[in-house]
Design an enzyme around this catalytic site. Structure first.
Site, short mmCIF file in Angstrom:
data_model
loop_
_atom_site.label_atom_id
_atom_site.label_comp_id
_atom_site.label_asym_id
_atom_site.label_seq_id
_atom_site.Cartn_x
_atom_site.Cartn_y
_atom_site.Cartn_z
N LYS A 142 20.96 2.10 13.52
CA LYS A 142 22.35 2.53 13.39
C LYS A 142 23.27 1.64 14.22
O LYS A 142 24.35 1.26 13.78
CB LYS A 142 22.47 3.99 13.84
CG LYS A 142 23.50 4.77 13.09
CD LYS A 142 23.26 6.26 13.21
CE LYS A 142 22.25 6.76 12.18
NZ LYS A 142 21.91 8.17 12.37
N GLU A 187 20.69 13.72 11.56
CA GLU A 187 21.83 14.01 12.44
C GLU A 187 23.05 13.43 11.73
O GLU A 187 23.02 12.27 11.30
CB GLU A 187 21.67 13.33 13.80
CG GLU A 187 22.85 13.65 14.72
CD GLU A 187 22.83 12.89 16.06
OE1 GLU A 187 22.05 11.93 16.19
OE2 GLU A 187 23.61 13.28 16.94
N ARG A 205 7.87 4.79 10.05
CA ARG A 205 9.16 4.57 9.43
C ARG A 205 9.11 3.27 8.63
O ARG A 205 8.24 2.43 8.84
CB ARG A 205 10.25 4.51 10.49
CG ARG A 205 10.20 3.26 11.36
CD ARG A 205 11.33 3.23 12.40
NE ARG A 205 12.54 3.85 11.90
CZ ARG A 205 13.36 4.60 12.65
NH1 ARG A 205 13.08 4.84 13.89
NH2 ARG A 205 14.45 5.09 12.14
#
Length: 568
Positions: free
Chosen positions: A278, A44, A268
């Site tokens: 983030k 994104e 991950r």
RNA sequence: UGGGGUGUAGCCAAGUUGGCAAGGCAACGGGUUUUGGUCCCGUCAUUCGAGGGUUCGAGUCCUUCCACCCCAGCCA
């Protein structure tokens, strides 16, 4: 044993293998996809890529490369309030820097028309409805982890009414939040993702690519599977937290009876002593704990790049950590190992002194200058040579002298002889101190016979020091970095401790270094080893007047280890 | 008894039909060395989250239990 055969075998063994590649191998054997392999890297564009994305990039592009398939770069841009062109630009640059090129550049927003048509199709099938509950009411109706949800009173609207309402949503008749389109699945489903998930919401916002064409935007779960389907993706690789969403991924594609890629989840990357969420990265920047998104201490790809890490090192790192399904915390030392491994091969050796101690060589003539020619790499003659001047006054590293040397210290000390790398042997005759007892200068003598760093009598000296001619030294700003956090897992701290509480106050130290003259012309991005000190690269802040270097990482230092154990 | 997932060394991670527990990082010894770097050699799991069972034989099969992670956005 023939060399070529052995080499071939090694390359075969060195190819990364993991459960995803095994699945692909099996599917090729069973011809599940007609021999095709198609992946995608789907960020994104709402922030900068970080080391965690590097793993996904290497996985997706690496699989496509090794199986002669394709990999798309697809921007998952379905939330106009969070996404910006600036991020798509930086993401493209980062992927390319990593050494990969996409087969197709795509945006989920390319598919808004098709996605809208699919949504109407779902309504026609009686599998989606417009809900007019508020966000809060929808949450209340969803139930909890242990209790089933309740149907919305709008759940049984007719196909005609749903179609009418949905079109009017699209046409901008309603304000944000007035209605949503929901899949009609099962409000009592044990998997909460399946309790009539939202498919479309009204968002009267300007999209960075489609502008104001749309005021309704599809949700991730509706968009991602269909984008994969449209692009003919075979393997939709995503991280573990999407495992629960796979059921919905499959439901949408089955409901619409379209081409159906296979979603597979992997763990991950978590790296010790760093954070990659983030939200927390933003806080580090906003609160001024670092100088920006590309601060060399940041785990962003732009930060890592500025720090001097190479894409080769990052790819090697990603190959070495593997791909599996267990949560992990990879040791930072592995990343450091990978850069050192690559830079050891590729970085030219230079000399620089970061904490200078002046040495005057009493028996070396005042005006004389030796112009030595040094190899740029001790093992790779093809990396060339350069000229390094030597004169009566030089700088050595302050740590390389001890007035009262401990055991096993074989650097310079009163009365001791050491080698100045590639130059001469010197012997310390006298220590000069200032009024405070601080050592300010060493008086030494050199052996003219030792020119080049060896003597006819073949006598051994244990220490070899790096040095810079004081008269010729180029001052530079040198930024030395340490880990950003003092705790291995800044996200898992004792009660009441916040990750900002464990930020390393000494994560950056700026010093003035004295470089050999050759380095004066180094360009931003160039990397080298300062002998015995570490690997460094030229920062973009550099100017001809004032060079700026970043330390990428130190060299392994077994003396530090010996010294540590002596102190215990 | 909400659903889903994962446990192999300090860290990452192979181990696919049951048959001698790969490899890498880290650590620790030693050798070479004009970088205390590199390189080379060596050491590092009688045991696979725990217990029970099946079997000549179990990390692998069965069973009970434990721990950790994910999910209740109109984020992705």
């Amino acid at each position: 044993m023939s060399d070529t055969k052995e080499k071939g075998t090694l390359e075969q063994d060195a190819r990364p293998t993991n459960f995803i590649r095994q699945i692909i191998d099996e599917e090729i054997a069973s011809n599940r996809w007609g021999g095709r392999v198609a992946t995608r890297f789907p960020p994104e564009p709402n922030g900068y890529l970080h080391i965690g994305h590097a793993k996904s990039i290497c996985l997706n592009f690496g699989v496509a490369r090794d199986y002669k398939g394709m990999c798309n770069l697809r921007f998952d841009d379905t939330n106009p309030t969070k996404e910006e062109q600036e991020y798509v630009d930086s993401i493209k640059a980062d992927v390319r820097w990593m050494g990969f090129e996409w087969d197709n550049l795509r945006y989920a927003s390319d598919y808004f028309d098709q996605l809208y048509a699919y949504a109407e199709a779902l309504i026609q099938k009686g599998l989606a409805y417009v809900d007019s509950l508020t966000a809060e009411e929808i949450r209340e109706h969803r139930g909890t982890l242990k209790e089933p949800g309740r149907n919305s009173p709008y759940r049984e609207r007719s196909v005609e009414e749903n179609l009418d309402l949905f079109r009017r949503m699209r046409d901008g008749e309603f304000p944000d939040g007035a209605h949503v389109l929901r899949a009609k699945i099962d409000m009592a489903h044990p998997n909460i993702v399946m309790r009539d998930p939202t498919l479309y919401r009204i968002r009267k916002a300007t999209h960075h690519r489609t502008g104001d064409k749309w005021c309704i935007y599809p949700m991730y779960d509706f968009t991602h599977c269909l984008s994969d389907s449209i692009e003919g993706i075979t393997h939709s690789l995503c991280t573990l937290e999407f495992k629960n969403n796979r059921e919905l991924y499959d439901w949408v594609l089955d409901a619409l009876e379209v081409y159906h890629p296979q979603q597979t989840e992997f763990a991950r990357l978590n790296l010790s002593y760093t954070v990659v969420s983030k939200r927390r990265l933003i806080q580090l920047v906003k609160d001024g704990h670092v100088r920006g998104w590309d601060d060399p201490r940041m785990p962003t790809l732009s930060g890592i790049r500025r720090r001097g890490y190479t894409p080769e090192a990052l790819r090697e790192f990603c190959d070495r950590i593997g791909v599996a399904k267990a949560d992990n915390m990879v040791d930072y030392s592995l990343l450091e190992f990978c850069v050192r491994e690559h830079l050891n091969e590729t970085a030219p050796r230079m000399m620089a002194v970061l904490n200078p101690l002046k040495v005057v060589i009493e028996n070396y003539p005042e005006e004389q200058v030796d112009e030595f020619i040094f190899p740029n790499h001790p093992e790779h003659a093809d990396m060339g040579e350069r000229v390094v001047p030597f004169s009566r006054e030089i700088y050595i590293e302050r740590d390389d002298f001890r007035e009262d040397p401990p055991k096993k210290f074989f650097r310079l000390a009163p009365g001791k002889e050491v080698r100045l790398r590639y130059a001469y042997y010197i012997t310390c005759q006298e220590v000069i101190k200032d009024a405070n007892g601080e050592i300010v200068e060493l008086r030494c003598t050199y052996d003219p016979e030792s020119k080049g760093g060896g003597t006819p009598d073949g006598r051994k000296v244990k220490g070899t020091l790096h040095w810079v001619s004081a008269r010729h030294a180029v001052p530079a700003e040198v930024r030395l970095y340490e880990k950003l956090f003092t705790e291995e897992d800044p996200m898992d701290l004792p009660e009441g401790k916040h990750f900002t509480d464990v930020i390393n106050p000494d994560s950056m130290k700026v010093v003035t270094g004295y470089l050999e003259p050759h380095l004066a012309s180094a360009k931003a991005g160039e990397r080298c080893q300062f002998e015995r000190l570490g690997y460094f690269c030229v920062d973009p802040d550099t100017t001809p007047e004032k060079p700026v270097f970043n330390r990428t990482t130190t060299l392994r230092d077994s003396w530090a280890r010996i010294e540590r154990s002596q102190k215990k």
